[in-house]
Design a protein around this motif. Structure first.
Motif, PDB file in Angstrom:
ATOM      1  N   LEU A 159       0.815  -1.206   0.000  1.00  0.00           N
ATOM      2  CA  LEU A 159       0.000   0.000   0.000  1.00  0.00           C
ATOM      3  C   LEU A 159       0.853   1.264   0.000  1.00  0.00           C
ATOM      4  CD1 LEU A 159      -2.861  -1.017   2.464  1.00  0.00           C
ATOM      5  CD2 LEU A 159      -2.846  -1.075  -0.029  1.00  0.00           C
ATOM      6  N   LEU A 160       2.116   1.149   0.411  1.00  0.00           N
ATOM      7  CA  LEU A 160       3.042   2.276   0.378  1.00  0.00           C
ATOM      8  C   LEU A 160       3.869   2.242  -0.893  1.00  0.00           C
ATOM      9  CD1 LEU A 160       4.517   2.498   3.999  1.00  0.00           C
ATOM     10  CD2 LEU A 160       2.848   4.033   2.928  1.00  0.00           C
ATOM     11  N   ARG A 161       4.140   3.428  -1.431  1.00  0.00           N
ATOM     12  CA  ARG A 161       5.035   3.544  -2.580  1.00  0.00           C
ATOM     13  C   ARG A 161       6.473   3.675  -2.070  1.00  0.00           C
ATOM     14  NH1 ARG A 161       2.062   1.960  -6.899  1.00  0.00           N
ATOM     15  NH2 ARG A 161       0.220   3.268  -7.224  1.00  0.00           N
ATOM     16  N   PRO A 162       7.339   2.732  -2.411  1.00  0.00           N
ATOM     17  CA  PRO A 162       8.729   2.867  -1.971  1.00  0.00           C
ATOM     18  C   PRO A 162       9.456   3.940  -2.771  1.00  0.00           C
ATOM     19  CG  PRO A 162       8.468   0.930  -3.369  1.00  0.00           C
ATOM     20  CD  PRO A 162       7.091   1.483  -3.148  1.00  0.00           C
ATOM     21  N   ARG A 189      11.930  -4.462  14.805  1.00  0.00           N
ATOM     22  CA  ARG A 189      11.341  -5.654  14.197  1.00  0.00           C
ATOM     23  C   ARG A 189      11.355  -5.588  12.672  1.00  0.00           C
ATOM     24  NH1 ARG A 189       7.419  -7.748  17.735  1.00  0.00           N
ATOM     25  NH2 ARG A 189       6.686  -9.168  16.106  1.00  0.00           N
ATOM     26  N   VAL A 190      11.053  -4.395  12.118  1.00  0.00           N
ATOM     27  CA  VAL A 190      10.864  -4.321  10.669  1.00  0.00           C
ATOM     28  C   VAL A 190      12.144  -4.021   9.899  1.00  0.00           C
ATOM     29  CG1 VAL A 190       8.486  -3.571  10.983  1.00  0.00           C
ATOM     30  CG2 VAL A 190      10.246  -1.863  10.583  1.00  0.00           C
ATOM     31  N   GLU A 191      13.082  -3.308  10.493  1.00  0.00           N
ATOM     32  CA  GLU A 191      14.254  -2.884   9.718  1.00  0.00           C
ATOM     33  C   GLU A 191      15.030  -4.049   9.111  1.00  0.00           C
ATOM     34  OE1 GLU A 191      18.106   0.123  10.121  1.00  0.00           O
ATOM     35  OE2 GLU A 191      16.519   0.135  11.641  1.00  0.00           O
ATOM     36  N   PRO A 192      15.219  -5.171   9.846  1.00  0.00           N
ATOM     37  CA  PRO A 192      15.932  -6.294   9.225  1.00  0.00           C
ATOM     38  C   PRO A 192      15.161  -6.939   8.067  1.00  0.00           C
ATOM     39  CG  PRO A 192      15.941  -6.490  11.622  1.00  0.00           C
ATOM     40  CD  PRO A 192      14.954  -5.436  11.279  1.00  0.00           C
ATOM     41  N   LEU A 193      13.858  -6.646   7.953  1.00  0.00           N
ATOM     42  CA  LEU A 193      13.037  -7.260   6.918  1.00  0.00           C
ATOM     43  C   LEU A 193      12.924  -6.390   5.676  1.00  0.00           C
ATOM     44  CD1 LEU A 193      10.103  -8.546   9.165  1.00  0.00           C
ATOM     45  CD2 LEU A 193      12.312  -9.626   8.687  1.00  0.00           C
ATOM     46  N   LEU A 194      13.573  -5.225   5.672  1.00  0.00           N
ATOM     47  CA  LEU A 194      13.477  -4.277   4.567  1.00  0.00           C
ATOM     48  C   LEU A 194      14.821  -4.119   3.874  1.00  0.00           C
ATOM     49  CD1 LEU A 194      11.390  -1.517   6.372  1.00  0.00           C
ATOM     50  CD2 LEU A 194      10.529  -3.326   4.866  1.00  0.00           C
ATOM     51  N   ALA A 195      14.785  -3.507   2.704  1.00  0.00           N
ATOM     52  CA  ALA A 195      16.009  -3.221   1.943  1.00  0.00           C
ATOM     53  C   ALA A 195      16.306  -1.732   2.052  1.00  0.00           C
ATOM     54  CB  ALA A 195      15.830  -3.613   0.481  1.00  0.00           C
ATOM     55  N   PRO A 196      17.400  -1.327   2.710  1.00  0.00           N
ATOM     56  CA  PRO A 196      17.718   0.098   2.813  1.00  0.00           C
ATOM     57  C   PRO A 196      18.092   0.687   1.462  1.00  0.00           C
ATOM     58  CG  PRO A 196      19.490  -1.239   3.727  1.00  0.00           C
ATOM     59  CD  PRO A 196      18.367  -2.177   3.414  1.00  0.00           C
ATOM     60  N   GLN A 197      17.660   1.912   1.219  1.00  0.00           N
ATOM     61  CA  GLN A 197      17.993   2.616  -0.009  1.00  0.00           C
ATOM     62  C   GLN A 197      19.382   3.241   0.126  1.00  0.00           C
ATOM     63  OE1 GLN A 197      15.365   1.415  -2.184  1.00  0.00           O
ATOM     64  NE2 GLN A 197      15.672   3.456  -3.034  1.00  0.00           N
ATOM     65  N   VAL A 198      20.218   3.047  -0.891  1.00  0.00           N
ATOM     66  CA  VAL A 198      21.554   3.649  -0.896  1.00  0.00           C
ATOM     67  C   VAL A 198      21.767   4.357  -2.224  1.00  0.00           C
ATOM     68  CG1 VAL A 198      22.532   1.979   0.714  1.00  0.00           C
ATOM     69  CG2 VAL A 198      22.590   1.506  -1.744  1.00  0.00           C
ATOM     70  N   ASP A 199      22.628   5.371  -2.182  1.00  0.00           N
ATOM     71  CA  ASP A 199      22.918   6.108  -3.412  1.00  0.00           C
ATOM     72  C   ASP A 199      24.033   5.415  -4.189  1.00  0.00           C
ATOM     73  OD1 ASP A 199      25.312   6.751  -2.137  1.00  0.00           O
ATOM     74  OD2 ASP A 199      24.670   8.776  -1.582  1.00  0.00           O
ATOM     75  N   ALA A 200      24.492   6.068  -5.255  1.00  0.00           N
ATOM     76  CA  ALA A 200      25.516   5.475  -6.118  1.00  0.00           C
ATOM     77  C   ALA A 200      26.821   5.230  -5.381  1.00  0.00           C
ATOM     78  CB  ALA A 200      25.749   6.363  -7.336  1.00  0.00           C
ATOM     79  N   MET A 201      27.041   5.971  -4.308  1.00  0.00           N
ATOM     80  CA  MET A 201      28.266   5.819  -3.519  1.00  0.00           C
ATOM     81  C   MET A 201      28.087   4.811  -2.386  1.00  0.00           C
ATOM     82  SD  MET A 201      30.264   7.822  -5.117  1.00  0.00           S
ATOM     83  CE  MET A 201      31.640   7.908  -3.989  1.00  0.00           C
ATOM     84  N   GLY A 202      26.910   4.215  -2.301  1.00  0.00           N
ATOM     85  CA  GLY A 202      26.666   3.244  -1.243  1.00  0.00           C
ATOM     86  C   GLY A 202      26.266   3.853   0.077  1.00  0.00           C
ATOM     87  N   LYS A 203      25.974   5.163   0.084  1.00  0.00           N
ATOM     88  CA  LYS A 203      25.568   5.825   1.322  1.00  0.00           C
ATOM     89  C   LYS A 203      24.056   5.758   1.482  1.00  0.00           C
ATOM     90  CE  LYS A 203      29.441   9.114   1.319  1.00  0.00           C
ATOM     91  NZ  LYS A 203      29.827  10.550   1.334  1.00  0.00           N
ATOM     92  N   ARG A 215      15.958   7.667   7.307  1.00  0.00           N
ATOM     93  CA  ARG A 215      16.422   6.724   6.302  1.00  0.00           C
ATOM     94  C   ARG A 215      15.249   6.190   5.486  1.00  0.00           C
ATOM     95  NH1 ARG A 215      20.546   2.238   8.114  1.00  0.00           N
ATOM     96  NH2 ARG A 215      20.521   2.057   5.857  1.00  0.00           N
ATOM     97  N   LEU A 216      15.540   5.843   4.239  1.00  0.00           N
ATOM     98  CA  LEU A 216      14.523   5.339   3.325  1.00  0.00           C
ATOM     99  C   LEU A 216      14.719   3.846   3.080  1.00  0.00           C
ATOM    100  CD1 LEU A 216      14.504   8.257   0.718  1.00  0.00           C
ATOM    101  CD2 LEU A 216      12.754   7.758   2.446  1.00  0.00           C
ATOM    102  N   PHE A 217      13.608   3.148   2.916  1.00  0.00           N
ATOM    103  CA  PHE A 217      13.631   1.695   2.734  1.00  0.00           C
ATOM    104  C   PHE A 217      12.679   1.295   1.614  1.00  0.00           C
ATOM    105  CE2 PHE A 217      14.869   2.537   7.061  1.00  0.00           C
ATOM    106  CZ  PHE A 217      15.879   1.629   7.320  1.00  0.00           C
ATOM    107  N   SER A 218      12.901   0.086   1.110  1.00  0.00           N
ATOM    108  CA  SER A 218      12.007  -0.549   0.147  1.00  0.00           C
ATOM    109  C   SER A 218      11.744  -1.973   0.626  1.00  0.00           C
ATOM    110  CB  SER A 218      12.635  -0.580  -1.254  1.00  0.00           C
ATOM    111  OG  SER A 218      12.797   0.721  -1.770  1.00  0.00           O
TER     112      SER A 218
END
Length: 237
Positions: A159-162, A189-203, A215-218
């Motif tokens: 339901l959320l747009r990543p 609980r949820v952070e280990p179940l998500l994919a963190p967003q990183v930029d081209a430099m890996g930050k 921080r942003l996640f998908s």
């Protein structure tokens, strides 16, 4: 004495079979359902359709979405609820409903055919209006199944747009579960179940809000992990 094998299908009464769909979404922190009315503005009902000859239940689900609601059936994941088969559920005649639910982001329903009605935590129309037939029972079953899914996984119906923040995700779960959640516990609980967003430099990528950058996640891919046990409420010790 006649043998049971002598019976023909025409010897048995045949009910009408329909597909009814509860389309759910979250708007302004509250679960809503799509209902429809006849042009005369009579009592509201869920969108549905009788199964035509040589058509499957799956075919009919797609037809309800496309023909009755004006939605694309592509990438929609319908959930089978249950079969509603009380003999007197439809005063027009004996009708069995193979009920489904669909949960979609609210922006995908901007042009939907029908009206969005807010629901109580019990899955009834907040206005107090009753739906036709036994559609109130279908909506209640749909909201209960939605709540169970969101008790088990982070945004399983997308339901959320990543990308989104953990606060975005927690507020969505609070709207569906109908209770405030412990922020720190939810994040752990949820952070280990998500994919963190990183930029081209890996930050880590962040979004500026009222305070420090968040921080942003998908969703993880594939999103198979579950919470494991009930999410703790904010008022629990």
């Amino acid at each position: 004495m006649p043998n049971a094998s002598d019976n023909r299908l025409s010897d048995y009464p045949r009910p009408n079979v329909a597909v009814d769909i509860a389309v759910l979404t979250v708007v302004a922190g509250q679960v809503h359902v799509v209902v429809q009315r006849m042009p005369e503005g009579e009592q509201a009902a869920l969108p549905g359709r009788f199964i035509r000859e040589r058509r499957t239940v799956g075919d009919t689900v797609c037809e309800v979405l496309e023909l009755k609601l004006g939605l694309s059936a592509d990438d929609v994941r319908p959930h089978l609820l249950e079969v509603f088969s009380e003999p007197d559920r439809d005063p027009r005649g004996w009708t069995v409903s193979v009920a489904h639910s669909v949960a979609l982001p609210s922006d995908e329903l901007a042009q939907v055919i029908g009206e969005l009605q807010p629901l109580t935590l019990e899955g009834a129309l907040e206005s107090g209006e009753r739906l036709l037939y036994d559609h109130d029972l279908i909506v209640a079953a749909a909201t209960d199944k939605l709540r169970r899914r969101y008790e088990d996984q982070p945004d399983p119906d997308h339901l959320l747009r990543p990308p989104y923040t953990l606060t975005d995700l927690r507020e969505l779960h609070e709207a569906i579960l109908g209770r405030r959640l412990m922020r720190d516990s939810f994040n752990r609980r949820v952070e280990p179940l998500l994919a963190p967003q990183v930029d081209a430099m890996g930050k880590p990528e962040t979004r500026l809000g009222g305070g420090r950058p968040a921080r942003l996640f998908s969703p993880s891919n594939p999103p198979t992990a579950t919470f494991g046990y009930r999410l703790p409420s904010a008022d629990e010790k």
